[in-house]
Design a protein around this motif. Structure first.
Motif, PDB file in Angstrom:
ATOM      1  N   GLU A  26      -2.538  10.015  -5.546  1.00 10.38           N
ATOM      2  CA  GLU A  26      -3.509   8.960  -5.258  1.00 10.38           C
ATOM      3  C   GLU A  26      -4.283   8.593  -6.523  1.00 10.38           C
ATOM      4  O   GLU A  26      -4.438   7.409  -6.853  1.00 10.38           O
ATOM      5  CB  GLU A  26      -4.481   9.423  -4.183  1.00 10.38           C
ATOM      6  N   TYR A  38      -3.617   5.808  -1.120  1.00 13.08           N
ATOM      7  CA  TYR A  38      -4.494   6.689  -0.341  1.00 13.08           C
ATOM      8  C   TYR A  38      -3.797   8.034  -0.185  1.00 13.08           C
ATOM      9  O   TYR A  38      -2.574   8.115  -0.146  1.00 13.08           O
ATOM     10  CB  TYR A  38      -4.765   6.125   1.058  1.00 13.08           C
ATOM     11  N   SER A  39      -4.572   9.097  -0.059  1.00 14.99           N
ATOM     12  CA  SER A  39      -3.999  10.404   0.259  1.00 14.99           C
ATOM     13  C   SER A  39      -4.726  10.986   1.463  1.00 14.99           C
ATOM     14  O   SER A  39      -5.926  10.772   1.639  1.00 14.99           O
ATOM     15  CB  SER A  39      -4.117  11.360  -0.932  1.00 14.99           C
ATOM     16  N   SER A  87       0.846  -1.188   0.000  1.00 18.04           N
ATOM     17  CA  SER A  87       0.000   0.000   0.000  1.00 18.04           C
ATOM     18  C   SER A  87       0.879   1.234   0.000  1.00 18.04           C
ATOM     19  O   SER A  87       2.038   1.180   0.417  1.00 18.04           O
ATOM     20  CB  SER A  87      -0.937   0.020   1.218  1.00 18.04           C
ATOM     21  N   ILE A 122       0.720   5.435   0.992  1.00 19.05           N
ATOM     22  CA  ILE A 122       0.003   6.559   1.594  1.00 19.05           C
ATOM     23  C   ILE A 122       0.731   7.848   1.227  1.00 19.05           C
ATOM     24  O   ILE A 122       1.933   7.978   1.461  1.00 19.05           O
ATOM     25  CB  ILE A 122      -0.067   6.427   3.128  1.00 19.05           C
ATOM     26  N   SER A 137      -4.374   5.315   9.682  1.00 18.23           N
ATOM     27  CA  SER A 137      -3.996   4.416   8.594  1.00 18.23           C
ATOM     28  C   SER A 137      -2.573   3.895   8.760  1.00 18.23           C
ATOM     29  O   SER A 137      -2.307   2.700   8.578  1.00 18.23           O
ATOM     30  CB  SER A 137      -4.137   5.135   7.251  1.00 18.23           C
ATOM     31  N   ASN A 178      -2.591   0.202  -4.419  1.00 16.89           N
ATOM     32  CA  ASN A 178      -3.414   0.421  -3.229  1.00 16.89           C
ATOM     33  C   ASN A 178      -2.988   1.749  -2.601  1.00 16.89           C
ATOM     34  O   ASN A 178      -2.195   1.782  -1.666  1.00 16.89           O
ATOM     35  CB  ASN A 178      -3.204  -0.746  -2.257  1.00 16.89           C
ATOM     36  N   LYS A 213      -3.152  14.266  -3.477  1.00 13.86           N
ATOM     37  CA  LYS A 213      -4.397  13.781  -4.087  1.00 13.86           C
ATOM     38  C   LYS A 213      -4.165  13.392  -5.538  1.00 13.86           C
ATOM     39  O   LYS A 213      -4.716  12.394  -6.023  1.00 13.86           O
ATOM     40  CB  LYS A 213      -5.477  14.862  -3.988  1.00 13.86           C
TER      41      LYS A 213
END
Length: 284
Positions: free
Chosen positions: A151, A162-163, A134, A136, A173, A160, A148
């Motif tokens: 992401e 996320y932001s 993942s 981040i 997270s 996988n 963003k």
């Protein structure tokens, strides 16, 4: 990107944060770049009224392997036909002039970022992102725009990703991450306290950390395993901290994405085709 440019950009960015003797050398080089690349460390120390040892310390402070690299990178800058300074707008200025100034500043930022971005560090970052379970991306304020954007790009190729701009959500997270995951902290200044703390938390979880900051040591870069740097983007006051610096961050995100896409070309093409088909389906 070239490792034979960016010497003058880095010197300008770092000069005010250097110890006194190293600052004197940096100022001498900035004032006399053509002469400085022809000198030995001993001669440069004498001309700047310091010492050869101080010259070597300066190279280390700048992140260079030695005096030869500094000279090569300054020489590369001098080969450019011209170095454009960042320009601010004027009261009631013509829109055509503003178009030209903003465009010039953006181009300058892109060139400077390309000159100082380490290819070796980029390779390490891509390797970690390629195998990450993942990813981040963390950014606060204007830097969240880059997070963003990252992401959205990485989701399109089935990563996988996320932001976060909310510190508590990001910490929640990260708390469940570990080896095999990657956390990318984005901060132009490198001193955004929230981003530094989140990277510190990620390191406690043995998660790989990557920073995207302007050149030089900073709280954020000091908590990262891999440092990627952007231009200092020193255009004038009306940029509001979110024009050229944002462009530089987006440039690094694009470079990361394109390098990863090249490394995993076949998989990337397949995922992009599938995402395009999904969007096309929604528009039918």
């Amino acid at each position: 990107m070239s490792h034979t440019k960016g010497g003058l950009v880095i010197l300008k960015e770092m000069v005010n944060s250097l110890p006194p003797s190293e600052r004197k050398i940096a100022e001498y080089i900035l004032e006399n770049p053509e002469e400085s690349i022809l000198l030995t460390a001993l001669m440069l120390g004498e001309r700047s009224k310091t010492s050869s040892a101080a010259v070597i310390r300066l190279c280390k402070s700048l992140g260079f392997s030695g005096f030869q690299e500094l000279k090569i990178r300054v020489a590369g800058d001098l080969q450019k036909q011209s170095v454009t300074e960042y320009r601010d707008i004027e009261p009631n200025e013509g829109f055509k002039n503003i178009i030209d100034k903003v465009t010039t500043n953006t181009i300058q930022t892109l060139k400077e970022t390309a000159d100082i971005l380490s290819e070796n560090n980029l390779k390490q970052a891509v390797q970690e992102l390629a195998k990450a379970a993942s990813i981040i991306f963390i950014g606060v304020g204007a830097s969240y725009i880059a997070a963003k954007d990252a992401e959205q790009k990485f989701l399109r190729i089935n990563k996988n990703a996320y932001s976060f701009s909310d510190v508590h959500m990001a910490a929640t997270s990260i708390a469940n991450k570990g080896p095999g995951d990657v956390v990318v902290g984005i901060s132009f200044s490198g001193e955004t306290e929230e981003v530094a703390k989140l990277l510190k938390l990620a390191k406690r979880k043995h998660t790989t950390t990557i920073s995207i900051t302007k050149y030089g040591n900073s709280s954020v870069s000091n908590h990262s395993d891999i440092q990627l740097h952007t231009s200092a983007a020193k255009e004038a006051m009306l940029r509001s901290g979110a024009t050229s610096s944002r462009i530089a961050q987006l440039q690094v995100i694009d470079i990361l994405f394109m390098c990863l896409a090249s490394v995993q070309y076949n998989e990337t093409v397949q995922h992009l085709d599938e995402t395009r088909e999904a969007i096309s389906f929604l528009e039918r």
